[in-house]
Design a protein around this motif. Structure first.
Motif, mmCIF file in Angstrom:
data_model
loop_
_atom_site.group_PDB
_atom_site.id
_atom_site.type_symbol
_atom_site.label_atom_id
_atom_site.label_comp_id
_atom_site.label_asym_id
_atom_site.label_seq_id
_atom_site.Cartn_x
_atom_site.Cartn_y
_atom_site.Cartn_z
ATOM 1 N N PHE A 5 1.093 77.865 19.514
ATOM 2 C CA PHE A 5 1.137 78.634 20.750
ATOM 3 C C PHE A 5 2.009 77.944 21.787
ATOM 4 O O PHE A 5 2.001 76.719 21.900
ATOM 5 C CB PHE A 5 -0.278 78.835 21.301
ATOM 6 N N LEU A 6 2.732 78.756 22.547
ATOM 7 C CA LEU A 6 3.622 78.261 23.580
ATOM 8 C C LEU A 6 3.134 78.729 24.943
ATOM 9 O O LEU A 6 2.576 79.822 25.071
ATOM 10 C CB LEU A 6 5.039 78.808 23.350
ATOM 11 N N THR A 7 3.369 77.927 25.945
ATOM 12 C CA THR A 7 3.084 78.341 27.312
ATOM 13 C C THR A 7 4.230 79.217 27.802
ATOM 14 O O THR A 7 5.306 79.257 27.189
ATOM 15 C CB THR A 7 2.962 77.127 28.247
ATOM 16 N N LEU A 8 4.022 79.901 28.923
ATOM 17 C CA LEU A 8 5.131 80.673 29.488
ATOM 18 C C LEU A 8 6.259 79.745 29.931
ATOM 19 O O LEU A 8 7.432 80.123 29.891
ATOM 20 C CB LEU A 8 4.661 81.556 30.642
ATOM 21 N N ALA A 9 5.917 78.524 30.326
ATOM 22 C CA ALA A 9 6.959 77.548 30.673
ATOM 23 C C ALA A 9 7.815 77.231 29.448
ATOM 24 O O ALA A 9 9.045 77.110 29.557
ATOM 25 C CB ALA A 9 6.330 76.272 31.229
ATOM 26 N N ASP A 10 7.180 77.128 28.284
ATOM 27 C CA ASP A 10 7.939 76.914 27.047
ATOM 28 C C ASP A 10 8.873 78.087 26.782
ATOM 29 O O ASP A 10 10.034 77.903 26.420
ATOM 30 C CB ASP A 10 6.991 76.760 25.844
ATOM 31 N N GLY A 40 -7.536 82.305 32.317
ATOM 32 C CA GLY A 40 -6.635 83.325 31.788
ATOM 33 C C GLY A 40 -5.208 82.862 31.581
ATOM 34 O O GLY A 40 -4.270 83.584 31.886
ATOM 35 N N GLN A 41 -5.055 81.664 31.060
ATOM 36 C CA GLN A 41 -3.714 81.118 30.812
ATOM 37 C C GLN A 41 -3.026 81.916 29.706
ATOM 38 O O GLN A 41 -3.609 82.173 28.660
ATOM 39 C CB GLN A 41 -3.817 79.652 30.387
ATOM 40 N N TRP A 42 -1.777 82.302 29.937
ATOM 41 C CA TRP A 42 -1.013 83.046 28.940
ATOM 42 C C TRP A 42 -0.498 82.100 27.872
ATOM 43 O O TRP A 42 -0.024 81.007 28.168
ATOM 44 C CB TRP A 42 0.171 83.749 29.577
ATOM 45 N N ARG A 43 -0.586 82.564 26.622
ATOM 46 C CA ARG A 43 -0.016 81.834 25.495
ATOM 47 C C ARG A 43 0.717 82.832 24.602
ATOM 48 O O ARG A 43 0.262 83.952 24.390
ATOM 49 C CB ARG A 43 -1.092 81.120 24.668
ATOM 50 N N VAL A 44 1.853 82.397 24.088
ATOM 51 C CA VAL A 44 2.671 83.212 23.197
ATOM 52 C C VAL A 44 2.726 82.497 21.858
ATOM 53 O O VAL A 44 3.111 81.325 21.794
ATOM 54 C CB VAL A 44 4.097 83.393 23.767
ATOM 55 N N GLU A 45 2.346 83.196 20.824
ATOM 56 C CA GLU A 45 2.426 82.597 19.498
ATOM 57 C C GLU A 45 3.902 82.444 19.128
ATOM 58 O O GLU A 45 4.714 83.341 19.384
ATOM 59 C CB GLU A 45 1.694 83.472 18.479
ATOM 60 N N ALA A 46 4.250 81.321 18.553
ATOM 61 C CA ALA A 46 5.646 81.038 18.225
ATOM 62 C C ALA A 46 6.244 82.139 17.352
ATOM 63 O O ALA A 46 7.401 82.528 17.546
ATOM 64 C CB ALA A 46 5.767 79.683 17.530
ATOM 65 N N GLU A 50 9.597 84.521 18.071
ATOM 66 C CA GLU A 50 10.670 84.711 17.093
ATOM 67 C C GLU A 50 10.862 86.192 16.777
ATOM 68 O O GLU A 50 12.001 86.663 16.652
ATOM 69 C CB GLU A 50 10.398 83.912 15.814
ATOM 70 N N ALA A 51 9.771 86.947 16.679
ATOM 71 C CA ALA A 51 9.867 88.389 16.429
ATOM 72 C C ALA A 51 10.546 89.088 17.609
ATOM 73 O O ALA A 51 11.370 89.995 17.412
ATOM 74 C CB ALA A 51 8.479 88.975 16.180
ATOM 75 N N TYR A 52 10.220 88.672 18.828
ATOM 76 C CA TYR A 52 10.857 89.231 20.021
ATOM 77 C C TYR A 52 12.365 88.960 19.988
ATOM 78 O O TYR A 52 13.173 89.857 20.229
ATOM 79 C CB TYR A 52 10.235 88.640 21.292
ATOM 80 N N ILE A 53 12.742 87.739 19.679
ATOM 81 C CA ILE A 53 14.158 87.375 19.613
ATOM 82 C C ILE A 53 14.861 88.228 18.566
ATOM 83 O O ILE A 53 15.958 88.745 18.805
ATOM 84 C CB ILE A 53 14.325 85.862 19.333
ATOM 85 N N GLN A 54 14.234 88.412 17.415
ATOM 86 C CA GLN A 54 14.828 89.236 16.358
ATOM 87 C C GLN A 54 15.009 90.675 16.827
ATOM 88 O O GLN A 54 16.061 91.285 16.593
ATOM 89 C CB GLN A 54 13.958 89.202 15.093
ATOM 90 N N ARG A 55 14.015 91.232 17.535
ATOM 91 C CA ARG A 55 14.141 92.597 18.071
ATOM 92 C C ARG A 55 15.296 92.691 19.057
ATOM 93 O O ARG A 55 16.031 93.681 19.072
ATOM 94 C CB ARG A 55 12.840 93.033 18.750
ATOM 95 N N MET A 56 15.473 91.669 19.873
ATOM 96 C CA MET A 56 16.571 91.685 20.834
ATOM 97 C C MET A 56 17.924 91.638 20.124
ATOM 98 O O MET A 56 18.879 92.297 20.541
ATOM 99 C CB MET A 56 16.449 90.528 21.829
ATOM 100 N N TYR A 57 18.016 90.870 19.033
ATOM 101 C CA TYR A 57 19.247 90.860 18.236
ATOM 102 C C TYR A 57 19.518 92.251 17.677
ATOM 103 O O TYR A 57 20.653 92.734 17.715
ATOM 104 C CB TYR A 57 19.153 89.858 17.080
ATOM 105 N N GLU A 58 18.482 92.909 17.149
ATOM 106 C CA GLU A 58 18.647 94.246 16.581
ATOM 107 C C GLU A 58 19.064 95.246 17.654
ATOM 108 O O GLU A 58 19.958 96.068 17.425
ATOM 109 C CB GLU A 58 17.360 94.678 15.893
ATOM 110 N N GLN A 59 18.432 95.189 18.828
ATOM 111 C CA GLN A 59 18.795 96.089 19.918
ATOM 112 C C GLN A 59 20.240 95.855 20.354
ATOM 113 O O GLN A 59 20.983 96.800 20.610
ATOM 114 C CB GLN A 59 17.851 95.912 21.109
ATOM 115 N N THR A 60 20.621 94.601 20.446
ATOM 116 C CA THR A 60 21.984 94.270 20.849
ATOM 117 C C THR A 60 22.988 94.793 19.825
ATOM 118 O O THR A 60 24.019 95.366 20.193
ATOM 119 C CB THR A 60 22.135 92.745 21.024
ATOM 120 N N SER A 61 22.678 94.623 18.541
ATOM 121 C CA SER A 61 23.565 95.124 17.483
ATOM 122 C C SER A 61 23.724 96.631 17.575
ATOM 123 O O SER A 61 24.834 97.149 17.425
ATOM 124 C CB SER A 61 23.017 94.750 16.100
#
Length: 78
Positions: A5-10, A40-46, A50-61
């Motif tokens: 898990f990553l923090t929003l700062a990460d 209520g600290q936000w955490r993002v699973e790594a 990575e899935a978000y980044i992949q979606r952004m690559y697909e949208q950009t393409s």
């Protein structure tokens, strides 16, 4: 071993975005996250990041294929 898990700062550091931008991604549901603990600290699973980044690559393409890109700044502008 990388943390699960990553923090929003990460997230802000990895994506090179501001804290309000990271928070907006989470609050809008674009980037899946969870809140934990009494504060209520936000955490993002790594893997979610990575899935978000992949979606952004697909949208950009798709935008590139459709001719809907914005101009990329030159090295001098950055």
């Amino acid at each position: 071993m990388a943390p699960r898990f990553l923090t929003l700062a990460d997230v802000t550091e990895i994506l090179n975005i501001s804290a309000p931008q990271a928070y907006a991604l989470v609050r809008s549901g674009e980037l899946r996250a969870l809140q934990i603990g009494g504060r209520g600290q936000w955490r993002v699973e790594a893997t979610e990041l990575e899935a978000y980044i992949q979606r952004m690559y697909e949208q950009t393409s798709r935008r590139i294929a459709e001719g809907e890109t914005t101009e990329v700044p030159t090295a001098q502008e950055v």
